[in-house]
Motif scaffolding. Structure first.
Motif, PDB file in Angstrom:
ATOM      1  N   THR A   3       9.650  12.509  -8.341  1.00  0.00           N
ATOM      2  CA  THR A   3       8.852  11.371  -7.891  1.00  0.00           C
ATOM      3  C   THR A   3       9.039  11.233  -6.385  1.00  0.00           C
ATOM      4  O   THR A   3      10.155  11.313  -5.881  1.00  0.00           O
ATOM      5  N   ARG A   4       7.935  11.037  -5.665  1.00  0.00           N
ATOM      6  CA  ARG A   4       7.983  10.930  -4.198  1.00  0.00           C
ATOM      7  C   ARG A   4       7.291   9.640  -3.765  1.00  0.00           C
ATOM      8  O   ARG A   4       6.318   9.219  -4.383  1.00  0.00           O
ATOM      9  N   TYR A   5       7.783   9.043  -2.674  1.00  0.00           N
ATOM     10  CA  TYR A   5       7.285   7.762  -2.176  1.00  0.00           C
ATOM     11  C   TYR A   5       6.827   7.902  -0.734  1.00  0.00           C
ATOM     12  O   TYR A   5       7.456   8.591   0.055  1.00  0.00           O
ATOM     13  N   ALA A   6       5.714   7.222  -0.393  1.00  0.00           N
ATOM     14  CA  ALA A   6       5.217   7.216   0.985  1.00  0.00           C
ATOM     15  C   ALA A   6       4.738   5.814   1.338  1.00  0.00           C
ATOM     16  O   ALA A   6       4.047   5.167   0.546  1.00  0.00           O
ATOM     17  N   CYS A   7       5.098   5.363   2.535  1.00  0.00           N
ATOM     18  CA  CYS A   7       4.646   4.056   3.010  1.00  0.00           C
ATOM     19  C   CYS A   7       3.152   4.128   3.342  1.00  0.00           C
ATOM     20  O   CYS A   7       2.545   5.204   3.303  1.00  0.00           O
ATOM     21  N   ALA A   8       2.572   2.990   3.671  1.00  0.00           N
ATOM     22  CA  ALA A   8       1.125   2.925   3.946  1.00  0.00           C
ATOM     23  C   ALA A   8       0.729   3.855   5.088  1.00  0.00           C
ATOM     24  O   ALA A   8      -0.337   4.464   5.069  1.00  0.00           O
ATOM     25  N   GLU A   9       1.589   4.012   6.057  1.00  0.00           N
ATOM     26  CA  GLU A   9       1.296   4.848   7.220  1.00  0.00           C
ATOM     27  C   GLU A   9       1.283   6.345   6.877  1.00  0.00           C
ATOM     28  O   GLU A   9       0.591   7.125   7.518  1.00  0.00           O
ATOM     29  N   HIS A  10       2.024   6.741   5.851  1.00  0.00           N
ATOM     30  CA  HIS A  10       2.170   8.162   5.526  1.00  0.00           C
ATOM     31  C   HIS A  10       1.540   8.566   4.190  1.00  0.00           C
ATOM     32  O   HIS A  10       1.885   9.606   3.635  1.00  0.00           O
ATOM     33  N   ARG A  53       0.811  -1.224   0.000  1.00  0.00           N
ATOM     34  CA  ARG A  53       0.000   0.000   0.000  1.00  0.00           C
ATOM     35  C   ARG A  53       0.841   1.269   0.000  1.00  0.00           C
ATOM     36  O   ARG A  53       0.478   2.260   0.603  1.00  0.00           O
ATOM     37  N   TRP A  54       1.973   1.254  -0.670  1.00  0.00           N
ATOM     38  CA  TRP A  54       2.762   2.465  -0.815  1.00  0.00           C
ATOM     39  C   TRP A  54       2.094   3.363  -1.836  1.00  0.00           C
ATOM     40  O   TRP A  54       1.457   2.892  -2.779  1.00  0.00           O
ATOM     41  N   LEU A  55       2.253   4.670  -1.665  1.00  0.00           N
ATOM     42  CA  LEU A  55       1.718   5.646  -2.604  1.00  0.00           C
ATOM     43  C   LEU A  55       2.890   6.344  -3.280  1.00  0.00           C
ATOM     44  O   LEU A  55       3.842   6.764  -2.622  1.00  0.00           O
ATOM     45  N   VAL A  56       2.807   6.440  -4.614  1.00  0.00           N
ATOM     46  CA  VAL A  56       3.878   7.051  -5.389  1.00  0.00           C
ATOM     47  C   VAL A  56       3.305   8.237  -6.154  1.00  0.00           C
ATOM     48  O   VAL A  56       2.286   8.121  -6.832  1.00  0.00           O
ATOM     49  N   TRP A  57       3.950   9.381  -6.021  1.00  0.00           N
ATOM     50  CA  TRP A  57       3.597  10.567  -6.796  1.00  0.00           C
ATOM     51  C   TRP A  57       4.601  10.670  -7.936  1.00  0.00           C
ATOM     52  O   TRP A  57       5.794  10.845  -7.721  1.00  0.00           O
TER      53      TRP A  57
END
Length: 73
Positions: free
Chosen positions: A56-63, A43-47
């Motif tokens: 490009t930015r990455y965020a774990c499921a918690e963030h 459930r990572w989110l990638v911009w």
């Protein structure tokens, strides 16, 4: 020479599990600009900013929410 990409959450420096790592590596080939993409199963989110929208930015499921809030500002 083999190369391994290292992905880290922008907010907590977490690294993805092996399956999510593969998903993130496959997204590097996507030709998208200015879109959010999910990297499952972690459930990572990638911009995917690329160009005028920033890097490009990455965020774990918690963030995930922190990343969208950060980009809105």
């Amino acid at each position: 020479m083999p190369v391994r990409m290292i992905f880290r959450c922008q907010f907590c420096a977490a690294v993805p599990d092996p399956e999510t790592q593969r998903s993130l590596e496959h997204q590097l080939r996507e030709l998208v600009c200015g879109e959010y993409l999910d990297a499952l199963p972690g459930r990572w989110l990638v911009w995917h900013g690329r160009g005028p929208f920033g890097p490009t930015r990455y965020a774990c499921a918690e963030h995930r929410g922190d990343l969208t809030a950060y980009l809105r500002e």
